[in-house]
Motif scaffolding. Structure first.
Motif, PDB file in Angstrom:
ATOM      1  N   SER A  96       0.706  -1.254   0.061  1.00 11.47           N
ATOM      2  CA  SER A  96       0.133   0.018  -0.143  1.00 11.47           C
ATOM      3  C   SER A  96       0.707   1.459  -0.179  1.00 11.47           C
ATOM      4  O   SER A  96       0.268   2.222  -0.227  1.00 11.47           O
ATOM      5  CB  SER A  96      -0.880  -0.065   1.288  1.00 11.47           C
ATOM      6  N   VAL A  97       2.126   1.222   0.220  1.00 11.27           N
ATOM      7  CA  VAL A  97       3.000   2.394   0.227  1.00 11.27           C
ATOM      8  C   VAL A  97       4.037   2.282  -0.850  1.00 11.27           C
ATOM      9  O   VAL A  97       4.790   1.152  -0.589  1.00 11.27           O
ATOM     10  CB  VAL A  97       3.533   2.525   1.852  1.00 11.27           C
ATOM     11  N   PRO A  98       4.236   3.315  -1.614  1.00 12.39           N
ATOM     12  CA  PRO A  98       5.210   3.242  -2.761  1.00 12.39           C
ATOM     13  C   PRO A  98       6.768   3.066  -1.905  1.00 12.39           C
ATOM     14  O   PRO A  98       6.976   3.657  -0.968  1.00 12.39           O
ATOM     15  CB  PRO A  98       5.051   4.690  -3.275  1.00 12.39           C
ATOM     16  N   ARG A  99       7.351   2.498  -2.804  1.00 14.03           N
ATOM     17  CA  ARG A  99       8.839   2.173  -2.237  1.00 14.03           C
ATOM     18  C   ARG A  99       9.907   3.247  -2.549  1.00 14.03           C
ATOM     19  O   ARG A  99      10.928   3.298  -1.995  1.00 14.03           O
ATOM     20  CB  ARG A  99       9.181   0.793  -2.912  1.00 14.03           C
ATOM     21  N   SER A 100       9.402   4.057  -3.410  1.00 16.44           N
ATOM     22  CA  SER A 100      10.460   5.078  -3.728  1.00 16.44           C
ATOM     23  C   SER A 100      10.342   6.209  -2.687  1.00 16.44           C
ATOM     24  O   SER A 100       9.522   6.241  -1.843  1.00 16.44           O
ATOM     25  CB  SER A 100       9.804   5.886  -5.167  1.00 16.44           C
ATOM     26  N   PRO A 200       5.009  -2.120   8.441  1.00 14.41           N
ATOM     27  CA  PRO A 200       4.822  -1.493   7.110  1.00 14.41           C
ATOM     28  C   PRO A 200       3.275  -1.393   6.718  1.00 14.41           C
ATOM     29  O   PRO A 200       2.475  -2.217   7.004  1.00 14.41           O
ATOM     30  CB  PRO A 200       5.449  -2.627   6.180  1.00 14.41           C
ATOM     31  N   GLY A 201       2.930  -0.037   6.226  1.00 14.37           N
ATOM     32  CA  GLY A 201       1.786   0.175   5.645  1.00 14.37           C
ATOM     33  C   GLY A 201       0.983   1.029   6.774  1.00 14.37           C
ATOM     34  O   GLY A 201      -0.142   1.325   6.410  1.00 14.37           O
ATOM     35  N   ALA A 202       1.247   0.675   8.112  1.00  9.89           N
ATOM     36  CA  ALA A 202       0.713   1.420   9.024  1.00  9.89           C
ATOM     37  C   ALA A 202       0.740   3.068   9.185  1.00  9.89           C
ATOM     38  O   ALA A 202       1.776   3.694   8.714  1.00  9.89           O
ATOM     39  CB  ALA A 202       1.161   0.934  10.467  1.00  9.89           C
ATOM     40  N   PRO A 203      -0.472   3.760   9.667  1.00 12.76           N
ATOM     41  CA  PRO A 203       0.012   5.395   9.705  1.00 12.76           C
ATOM     42  C   PRO A 203       0.705   5.555  11.026  1.00 12.76           C
ATOM     43  O   PRO A 203       0.794   4.834  12.185  1.00 12.76           O
ATOM     44  CB  PRO A 203      -1.510   5.580  10.107  1.00 12.76           C
ATOM     45  N   VAL A 204       1.348   6.536  10.764  1.00  9.44           N
ATOM     46  CA  VAL A 204       2.268   6.950  11.912  1.00  9.44           C
ATOM     47  C   VAL A 204       2.078   8.779  12.009  1.00  9.44           C
ATOM     48  O   VAL A 204       1.882   9.313  10.935  1.00  9.44           O
ATOM     49  CB  VAL A 204       3.735   7.152  11.775  1.00  9.44           C
ATOM     50  N   ARG A 219       8.547   7.029   5.404  1.00 15.76           N
ATOM     51  CA  ARG A 219       8.201   6.442   4.076  1.00 15.76           C
ATOM     52  C   ARG A 219       9.111   5.128   3.620  1.00 15.76           C
ATOM     53  O   ARG A 219       8.380   4.537   2.957  1.00 15.76           O
ATOM     54  CB  ARG A 219       8.129   7.764   3.063  1.00 15.76           C
ATOM     55  N   ALA A 220      10.376   5.686   4.023  1.00 17.13           N
ATOM     56  CA  ALA A 220      11.210   4.554   3.451  1.00 17.13           C
ATOM     57  C   ALA A 220      11.066   3.221   4.154  1.00 17.13           C
ATOM     58  O   ALA A 220      11.317   1.996   3.626  1.00 17.13           O
ATOM     59  CB  ALA A 220      12.564   4.941   3.626  1.00 17.13           C
ATOM     60  N   SER A 221      10.389   3.453   5.380  1.00 19.60           N
ATOM     61  CA  SER A 221      10.008   2.193   6.308  1.00 19.60           C
ATOM     62  C   SER A 221       8.517   1.490   6.236  1.00 19.60           C
ATOM     63  O   SER A 221       8.103   0.638   6.458  1.00 19.60           O
ATOM     64  CB  SER A 221      10.025   2.457   7.720  1.00 19.60           C
ATOM     65  N   GLY A 222       8.005   2.086   4.919  1.00 13.14           N
ATOM     66  CA  GLY A 222       6.523   1.706   4.477  1.00 13.14           C
ATOM     67  C   GLY A 222       5.599   2.082   5.278  1.00 13.14           C
ATOM     68  O   GLY A 222       4.466   1.688   5.311  1.00 13.14           O
ATOM     69  N   LEU A 223       5.817   3.398   6.170  1.00  8.85           N
ATOM     70  CA  LEU A 223       4.682   3.952   6.908  1.00  8.85           C
ATOM     71  C   LEU A 223       3.891   5.188   6.155  1.00  8.85           C
ATOM     72  O   LEU A 223       4.476   5.641   5.226  1.00  8.85           O
ATOM     73  CB  LEU A 223       5.279   4.430   8.080  1.00  8.85           C
ATOM     74  N   ARG A 224       2.801   5.347   6.694  1.00 10.16           N
ATOM     75  CA  ARG A 224       1.982   6.565   6.119  1.00 10.16           C
ATOM     76  C   ARG A 224       2.169   7.741   7.060  1.00 10.16           C
ATOM     77  O   ARG A 224       1.169   7.685   7.970  1.00 10.16           O
ATOM     78  CB  ARG A 224       0.533   5.938   5.684  1.00 10.16           C
ATOM     79  N   PRO A 225       2.523   8.669   6.868  1.00 16.30           N
ATOM     80  CA  PRO A 225       2.490   9.951   7.782  1.00 16.30           C
ATOM     81  C   PRO A 225       1.337  10.679   7.638  1.00 16.30           C
ATOM     82  O   PRO A 225       0.701  10.975   6.498  1.00 16.30           O
ATOM     83  CB  PRO A 225       3.938  10.844   7.340  1.00 16.30           C
TER      84      PRO A 225
END
Length: 482
Positions: A96-100, A200-204, A219-225
């Motif tokens: 769910s989170v872009p890897r770039s 990964p994918g969780a909101p922070v 974002r690099a850790s796959g989280l959603r700020p």
């Protein structure tokens, strides 16, 4: 900046001179190069090292420097890396989170400006404010310590953990050495904390605006700020509680002291509210205490850390020596209690094993020396002087830029631009006039309420450069705002 320029100029000059020498022929001695080019021995050493790295020169201990036997190779044929665009963009099921990763906000504070550019976008103390002599002495003493090159405990040297525990926990001893992990600077600590506390994918939840390096790490850790607005008293508790309910987030990252970029300080009332809201939600508060050692001379006594007021382990504390010393003294700490500490330890061990022992020993020598408190007092006085100089210049020369808060700590001012101002155009115009500034957009993880710019007063040589930088910025503002 001058030394970097001198090294580059000497490298170019020596590269041209190499054609005069046959392969294997000895070059002039370092002393001769110092006299001929009127540079320092350090500049000569660094220039020769650059030529050695290029394969143009070889050095032989006790004999000198020689032109390399092999001729300079031509540029290799560029390969076809276009296949990587496909490979790096393929998403797996459920991703769910872009890897770039957008590191532009971080690189803006790390890249050295070209010669002649005043650095108003920096994130570290100017070399004139760094304790270079104390660092050199600490490094020399550390190298002579018995076992200085042995493998350290993965958690860090016990003496350094104890020192950080006293700094974080305060006089009450709220934090013990066993609660602390030594890290490779604050950025590494933030990365470990986010990876350990959220899947990964969780909101922070993050303050808005906030430090771009933290957004990039998340974002690099796959989280959603997810943004939570701040004002002059820090994060808004009502909006924090609402965001926790709406998102189900279990991590909130904040900077209670001299927040980057606003300079806000979390008020005493809000400190209690934030901790109570986090406990009720079962969420962690990652306290990024990056600027405690950058307090200004005229500041009131600082509040204790959030970690010192939290016996239940809701707060994971992050701090570092880097900001108050040198960009290369990458020594910091994580403090936590309960199972979270073990998870943080596991993440750090897997990522990097441990912080090199010589660096930890150097940090111990530095903070244990009589020069350490003197250095902090010097920085506090100088930052106050620079802050006042920049505030005065901004209010006199840049009346269209709104300064809502003057922080008694940290190293930057946060200025609101007139609505509709193109931040990127202003930053480009400023660079053309000879000053580098930080546009506000990278500090927001969602659409910003208004355009901003951040000005640092710690990365230039002194108040003279601050005044000159503001004059140059006025020229850029006249071009863009007109």
């Amino acid at each position: 900046m001058q030394q970097r320029s001198s090294v580059a100029e000497l490298v170019e000059s020596l590269r041209r001179d190499l054609d005069r020498y046959s392969p294997g022929e000895k070059l002039p001695s370092s002393r001769a190069l110092v006299e001929r080019h009127r540079v320092s021995p350090v500049t000569v050493s660094r220039a020769l090292a650059a030529l050695v790295a290029e394969g143009l020169v070889v050095t032989r201990p006790g004999a000198g420097a020689f032109r390399a036997d092999r001729p300079r190779a031509g540029a290799p044929r560029p390969g076809d890396t276009s296949w990587q665009e496909v490979s790096l963009s393929v998403e797996t099921a459920g991703e769910s989170v872009p890897r770039s990763v957008d590191a532009s906000g971080v690189l803006a504070t790390l890249a050295a400006p070209p010669p002649g550019i005043l650095e108003f976008n920096g994130g570290y103390l100017h070399s004139s404010l760094q304790p270079e002599r104390a660092l050199a002495a600490a490094l020399a003493r550390a190298g002579r310590r018995p076992g200085a090159w042995d493998r350290p405990p993965v958690e860090g040297l016990p003496e350094l953990r104890a020192w950080f525990a006293r700094e974080i926990g305060g006089p009450a001893g709220a934090i013990g050495a066993s609660d602390v992990l030594v890290t490779a600077g604050g950025q590494s600590a933030l990365t470990s904390a986010l990876r350990a506390l959220a899947p990964p994918g969780a909101p922070v939840l993050v303050e808005s605006p906030t430090y771009p390096g933290m957004l990039a790490t998340a974002r690099a850790s796959g989280l959603r700020p997810v943004p939570v607005p701040v004002d002059a008293d820090g994060v808004r508790p009502d909006l924090l509680a609402e965001a926790l309910r709406a998102t189900g987030a279990r991590v909130f990252v904040c900077q209670p002291l001299f927040q980057n970029p606003t300079g806000a300080m979390l008020s005493a009332e809000r400190r209690r509210e934030v901790l109570a809201i986090a406990r009720e939600a079962g969420a962690f508060v990652v306290e990024d205490d990056f600027a405690r050692r950058l307090v200004h001379e005229d500041a009131a006594p600082l509040a204790a850390t959030l970690a010192a007021d939290d016996p239940d382990g809701a707060v994971v504390h992050v701090c570092s020596l880097t900001k108050a010393t040198s960009p290369s003294l990458r020594v910091g700490a994580l403090a936590a209690r309960g199972p979270a500490l073990e998870r943080l330890r596991a993440i750090q061990v897997v990522d990097s094993f441990f912080v090199p022992r010589p660096l930890q020993e150097t940090a111990l020598e530095l903070v244990g020396a009589p020069s350490w408190p003197r250095h902090l007092r010097t920085v506090a006085a100088e930052l106050r002087t620079r802050r006042e100089a920049l505030v005065t210049a901004v209010r006199r020369e840049l009346p269209a830029l709104e300064l809502r808060h003057v922080p008694p700590g940290g190293y930057h001012l946060w200025l609101r631009l007139p609505q509709g101002t193109d931040e990127a155009a202003l930053a480009s115009a400023a660079l053309r006039t000879g000053v580098a500034v930080a546009p506000g957009r990278p500090y927001f993880c969602a659409e910003p309420p208004a355009p901003h710019v951040r000005l640092s007063f710690a990365s230039v040589a002194g108040t003279g450069e601050l005044a000159e930088g503001v004059r140059r910025l006025r020229t850029a503002c006249e071009e863009v705002l007109a």
